[in-house]
Write a protein that holds these residues in place. Structure first.
Motif, PDB file in Angstrom:
ATOM      1  N   ALA A 187      43.734  48.007  28.668  1.00  0.00           N
ATOM      2  CA  ALA A 187      44.155  47.863  27.271  1.00  0.00           C
ATOM      3  C   ALA A 187      45.360  48.750  26.974  1.00  0.00           C
ATOM      4  CB  ALA A 187      42.997  48.215  26.327  1.00  0.00           C
ATOM      5  N   LEU A 188      45.491  49.857  27.688  1.00  0.00           N
ATOM      6  CA  LEU A 188      46.610  50.777  27.480  1.00  0.00           C
ATOM      7  C   LEU A 188      47.856  50.384  28.266  1.00  0.00           C
ATOM      8  CD1 LEU A 188      44.741  54.199  27.690  1.00  0.00           C
ATOM      9  CD2 LEU A 188      45.641  53.111  25.638  1.00  0.00           C
ATOM     10  N   VAL A 189      47.675  49.971  29.514  1.00  0.00           N
ATOM     11  CA  VAL A 189      48.827  49.802  30.397  1.00  0.00           C
ATOM     12  C   VAL A 189      49.029  48.375  30.902  1.00  0.00           C
ATOM     13  CG1 VAL A 189      48.712  52.205  31.164  1.00  0.00           C
ATOM     14  CG2 VAL A 189      47.534  50.434  32.488  1.00  0.00           C
ATOM     15  N   GLY A 190      48.183  47.457  30.520  1.00  0.00           N
ATOM     16  CA  GLY A 190      48.222  46.099  31.053  1.00  0.00           C
ATOM     17  C   GLY A 190      49.550  45.396  30.919  1.00  0.00           C
ATOM     18  N   GLU A 191      50.230  45.611  29.807  1.00  0.00           N
ATOM     19  CA  GLU A 191      51.516  44.942  29.590  1.00  0.00           C
ATOM     20  C   GLU A 191      52.583  45.415  30.582  1.00  0.00           C
ATOM     21  OE1 GLU A 191      52.013  42.394  27.516  1.00  0.00           O
ATOM     22  OE2 GLU A 191      49.905  42.528  26.966  1.00  0.00           O
ATOM     23  N   SER A 192      52.342  46.522  31.254  1.00  0.00           N
ATOM     24  CA  SER A 192      53.317  47.078  32.196  1.00  0.00           C
ATOM     25  C   SER A 192      53.047  46.682  33.640  1.00  0.00           C
ATOM     26  CB  SER A 192      53.303  48.612  32.107  1.00  0.00           C
ATOM     27  OG  SER A 192      53.534  49.020  30.785  1.00  0.00           O
ATOM     28  N   MET A 193      51.953  45.974  33.889  1.00  0.00           N
ATOM     29  CA  MET A 193      51.559  45.639  35.248  1.00  0.00           C
ATOM     30  C   MET A 193      52.288  44.393  35.753  1.00  0.00           C
ATOM     31  SD  MET A 193      49.449  47.974  36.188  1.00  0.00           S
ATOM     32  CE  MET A 193      50.473  49.117  35.247  1.00  0.00           C
ATOM     33  N   PRO A 194      52.448  44.286  37.088  1.00  0.00           N
ATOM     34  CA  PRO A 194      53.182  43.152  37.647  1.00  0.00           C
ATOM     35  C   PRO A 194      52.470  41.803  37.499  1.00  0.00           C
ATOM     36  CG  PRO A 194      52.431  44.618  39.406  1.00  0.00           C
ATOM     37  CD  PRO A 194      52.109  45.277  38.106  1.00  0.00           C
ATOM     38  N   LEU A 195      51.146  41.789  37.444  1.00  0.00           N
ATOM     39  CA  LEU A 195      50.407  40.545  37.247  1.00  0.00           C
ATOM     40  C   LEU A 195      50.155  40.334  35.762  1.00  0.00           C
ATOM     41  CD1 LEU A 195      47.655  40.772  40.036  1.00  0.00           C
ATOM     42  CD2 LEU A 195      49.851  39.579  40.136  1.00  0.00           C
ATOM     43  N   ASP A 196      50.206  39.078  35.314  1.00  0.00           N
ATOM     44  CA  ASP A 196      49.867  38.820  33.912  1.00  0.00           C
ATOM     45  C   ASP A 196      48.345  38.836  33.756  1.00  0.00           C
ATOM     46  OD1 ASP A 196      48.759  36.252  34.457  1.00  0.00           O
ATOM     47  OD2 ASP A 196      50.653  35.247  34.026  1.00  0.00           O
ATOM     48  N   ARG A 197      47.888  38.806  32.540  1.00  0.00           N
ATOM     49  CA  ARG A 197      46.463  38.963  32.247  1.00  0.00           C
ATOM     50  C   ARG A 197      45.606  37.881  32.906  1.00  0.00           C
ATOM     51  NH1 ARG A 197      45.509  42.779  28.095  1.00  0.00           N
ATOM     52  NH2 ARG A 197      47.448  43.559  27.261  1.00  0.00           N
ATOM     53  N   GLU A 198      46.070  36.652  32.881  1.00  0.00           N
ATOM     54  CA  GLU A 198      45.286  35.571  33.479  1.00  0.00           C
ATOM     55  C   GLU A 198      45.161  35.766  34.989  1.00  0.00           C
ATOM     56  OE1 GLU A 198      47.623  35.089  31.109  1.00  0.00           O
ATOM     57  OE2 GLU A 198      46.285  34.431  29.501  1.00  0.00           O
ATOM     58  N   GLU A 199      46.220  36.260  35.627  1.00  0.00           N
ATOM     59  CA  GLU A 199      46.160  36.541  37.066  1.00  0.00           C
ATOM     60  C   GLU A 199      45.184  37.683  37.348  1.00  0.00           C
ATOM     61  OE1 GLU A 199      50.531  35.447  38.801  1.00  0.00           O
ATOM     62  OE2 GLU A 199      50.447  37.081  37.321  1.00  0.00           O
ATOM     63  N   VAL A 200      45.138  38.660  36.464  1.00  0.00           N
ATOM     64  CA  VAL A 200      44.197  39.770  36.626  1.00  0.00           C
ATOM     65  C   VAL A 200      42.758  39.260  36.484  1.00  0.00           C
ATOM     66  CG1 VAL A 200      43.393  41.951  35.626  1.00  0.00           C
ATOM     67  CG2 VAL A 200      45.839  41.551  35.957  1.00  0.00           C
ATOM     68  N   VAL A 201      42.526  38.371  35.528  1.00  0.00           N
ATOM     69  CA  VAL A 201      41.182  37.786  35.369  1.00  0.00           C
ATOM     70  C   VAL A 201      40.792  37.047  36.646  1.00  0.00           C
ATOM     71  CG1 VAL A 201      39.860  35.992  34.169  1.00  0.00           C
ATOM     72  CG2 VAL A 201      41.201  37.648  32.861  1.00  0.00           C
ATOM     73  N   SER A 202      41.703  36.276  37.191  1.00  0.00           N
ATOM     74  CA  SER A 202      41.432  35.536  38.425  1.00  0.00           C
ATOM     75  C   SER A 202      41.118  36.493  39.578  1.00  0.00           C
ATOM     76  CB  SER A 202      42.630  34.651  38.767  1.00  0.00           C
ATOM     77  OG  SER A 202      42.400  33.963  39.965  1.00  0.00           O
ATOM     78  N   LEU A 203      41.877  37.561  39.689  1.00  0.00           N
ATOM     79  CA  LEU A 203      41.645  38.551  40.736  1.00  0.00           C
ATOM     80  C   LEU A 203      40.270  39.203  40.574  1.00  0.00           C
ATOM     81  CD1 LEU A 203      42.717  40.161  43.159  1.00  0.00           C
ATOM     82  CD2 LEU A 203      43.820  41.710  41.528  1.00  0.00           C
ATOM     83  N   TRP A 204      39.939  39.610  39.347  1.00  0.00           N
ATOM     84  CA  TRP A 204      38.624  40.206  39.093  1.00  0.00           C
ATOM     85  C   TRP A 204      37.508  39.217  39.409  1.00  0.00           C
ATOM     86  CZ3 TRP A 204      36.247  44.633  38.523  1.00  0.00           C
ATOM     87  CH2 TRP A 204      37.008  45.766  38.258  1.00  0.00           C
ATOM     88  N   TYR A 205      37.688  37.963  39.046  1.00  0.00           N
ATOM     89  CA  TYR A 205      36.680  36.941  39.340  1.00  0.00           C
ATOM     90  C   TYR A 205      36.456  36.835  40.850  1.00  0.00           C
ATOM     91  CZ  TYR A 205      34.303  32.493  39.735  1.00  0.00           C
ATOM     92  OH  TYR A 205      33.404  31.523  40.057  1.00  0.00           O
ATOM     93  N   GLN A 206      37.548  36.803  41.592  1.00  0.00           N
ATOM     94  CA  GLN A 206      37.439  36.721  43.050  1.00  0.00           C
ATOM     95  C   GLN A 206      36.734  37.951  43.622  1.00  0.00           C
ATOM     96  OE1 GLN A 206      41.337  35.970  44.747  1.00  0.00           O
ATOM     97  NE2 GLN A 206      41.757  34.435  43.170  1.00  0.00           N
ATOM     98  N   LEU A 207      37.084  39.123  43.113  1.00  0.00           N
ATOM     99  CA  LEU A 207      36.462  40.358  43.602  1.00  0.00           C
ATOM    100  C   LEU A 207      34.961  40.393  43.318  1.00  0.00           C
ATOM    101  CD1 LEU A 207      39.188  42.950  42.527  1.00  0.00           C
ATOM    102  CD2 LEU A 207      38.609  42.281  44.878  1.00  0.00           C
ATOM    103  N   ILE A 208      34.594  40.028  42.106  1.00  0.00           N
ATOM    104  CA  ILE A 208      33.179  40.095  41.722  1.00  0.00           C
ATOM    105  C   ILE A 208      32.361  39.072  42.480  1.00  0.00           C
ATOM    106  CG2 ILE A 208      31.570  39.670  39.814  1.00  0.00           C
ATOM    107  CD1 ILE A 208      33.660  41.051  37.993  1.00  0.00           C
ATOM    108  N   THR A 209      32.869  37.857  42.595  1.00  0.00           N
ATOM    109  CA  THR A 209      32.095  36.824  43.286  1.00  0.00           C
ATOM    110  C   THR A 209      32.048  37.057  44.795  1.00  0.00           C
ATOM    111  OG1 THR A 209      34.029  35.344  43.313  1.00  0.00           O
ATOM    112  CG2 THR A 209      32.424  35.080  41.506  1.00  0.00           C
ATOM    113  N   ALA A 210      32.911  37.919  45.317  1.00  0.00           N
ATOM    114  CA  ALA A 210      32.889  38.243  46.754  1.00  0.00           C
ATOM    115  C   ALA A 210      31.985  39.437  47.075  1.00  0.00           C
ATOM    116  CB  ALA A 210      34.314  38.531  47.251  1.00  0.00           C
ATOM    117  N   LEU A 211      31.487  40.105  46.035  1.00  0.00           N
ATOM    118  CA  LEU A 211      30.609  41.257  46.279  1.00  0.00           C
ATOM    119  C   LEU A 211      29.335  40.791  46.970  1.00  0.00           C
ATOM    120  CD1 LEU A 211      30.796  43.225  42.889  1.00  0.00           C
ATOM    121  CD2 LEU A 211      31.620  44.014  45.126  1.00  0.00           C
ATOM    122  N   PRO A 212      28.852  41.586  47.942  1.00  0.00           N
ATOM    123  CA  PRO A 212      27.559  41.222  48.546  1.00  0.00           C
ATOM    124  C   PRO A 212      26.435  41.407  47.532  1.00  0.00           C
ATOM    125  CG  PRO A 212      28.313  43.358  49.335  1.00  0.00           C
ATOM    126  CD  PRO A 212      29.416  42.800  48.480  1.00  0.00           C
TER     127      PRO A 212
END
Length: 191
Positions: free
Chosen positions: A162-187
Motif C-alpha cells: 500500500a505504501l510502495v506499490g506504485e513504485s514497483m516494476p510489476l503492476d498490481r494485477e501482475e502482482v496478484v497473479s504472482l501471489w496466486y501462483q506462489l500460494i497455489t504452489a505451496l505444499p
C-alpha cells in the motif's frame, strides 16, 4: 441503529476525515467535536482521550476490512472445489489492487505514525493485527491447509505494498497473479 451508535459512527467518520485532510498532527479532540457539532465534553463522554478515539478508529478499520473480505468470500464460495481459488483471487485483488480502500489506508498510515509516540495506541494496533491475522487464518484454513504461512506473508506484504506499490516494476494485477501462483504452489504441509 441506536442513537449512541449513530453518534459514535459520526465521531469515527469525522476522525477519519481529519486524519485524511490534516494528518496526525492536525487531529485534536476539539476539531473532531467541532466537525460533529458536539461539545468537547460530549465527545469525551464517548472517547475519554485521543488514544481511545484512535483505538476505536482502528477497530472500525478492521471491522470494515473483515466485512469486505467476508462479502467477497460469500460471493465466491459456492460449494464447487474450484471456488476456493476464485475466492483466493478475489482476496488478493481486494488486498493488493483495491487496497480495501485507499482512503482508509492513508488514515491507517497516520495511525501508525501516531503509534510511534503513543505506546498504548501501538499496543492496540499490534493487538488488532494479531486478531486480524488469527481471524484471516481461521477464515481460509478450511480452503488452504497452509493458512498460517499465507497470512504471515500476505498481510505484511499487502500493508507494505500500500505504501510502495506504485513504485514497483510489476503492476498490481501482475502482482496478484504472482501471489496466486506462489500460494497455489505451496505444499499442503509447509516446513
Amino acid at each position: 441503529m441506536t442513537k449512541r451508535s449513530d453518534r459514535t459512527n459520526g465521531i469515527i467518520e469525522a476522525t477519519v476525515q481529519l486524519l485524511k485532510e490534516e494528518g496526525s498532527e492536525g487531529l485534536t479532540l476539539r476539531k473532531v467535536a467541532g466537525r460533529c457539532g458536539i461539545t468537547l465534553s460530549n465527545l469525551q463522554y464517548y472517547y475519554p482521550g485521543k488514544t481511545a478515539l484512535l483505538q476505536a478508529t482502528a477497530d472500525h478499520f478492521f471491522r470494515t476490512c473483515e466485512e469486505q473480505i467476508l462479502a467477497e468470500r460469500a460471493e465466491a464460495l459456492n460449494g464447487d472445489p474450484a471456488s476456493s481459488h476464485v475466492f483466493l483471487k478475489r482476496l488478493l485483488t481486494l488486498l493488493i489492487v483495491c487496497e480495501l480502500d485507499e482512503f482508509y489506508n492513508a488514515v491507517f498510515r497516520e495511525l501508525w505514525a501516531l503509534a510511534i509516540r503513543d505506546a498504548a495506541l501501538g499496543a492496540a494496533l499490534r493487538t488488532y493485527y494479531r486478531r486480524y491475522a488469527a481471524w484471516m487464518v481461521d477464515m481460509i484454513a478450511e480452503l488452504f491447509p497452509q493458512a498460517d504461512a499465507i497470512v504471515s506473508l500476505l498481510i505484511p506484504y499487502a500493508e507494505g505494498y500500500a505504501l510502495v506499490g506504485e513504485s514497483m516494476p510489476l503492476d498490481r494485477e501482475e502482482v496478484v497473479s504472482l501471489w496466486y501462483q506462489l500460494i497455489t504452489a505451496l505444499p499442503d504441509n509447509p516446513l
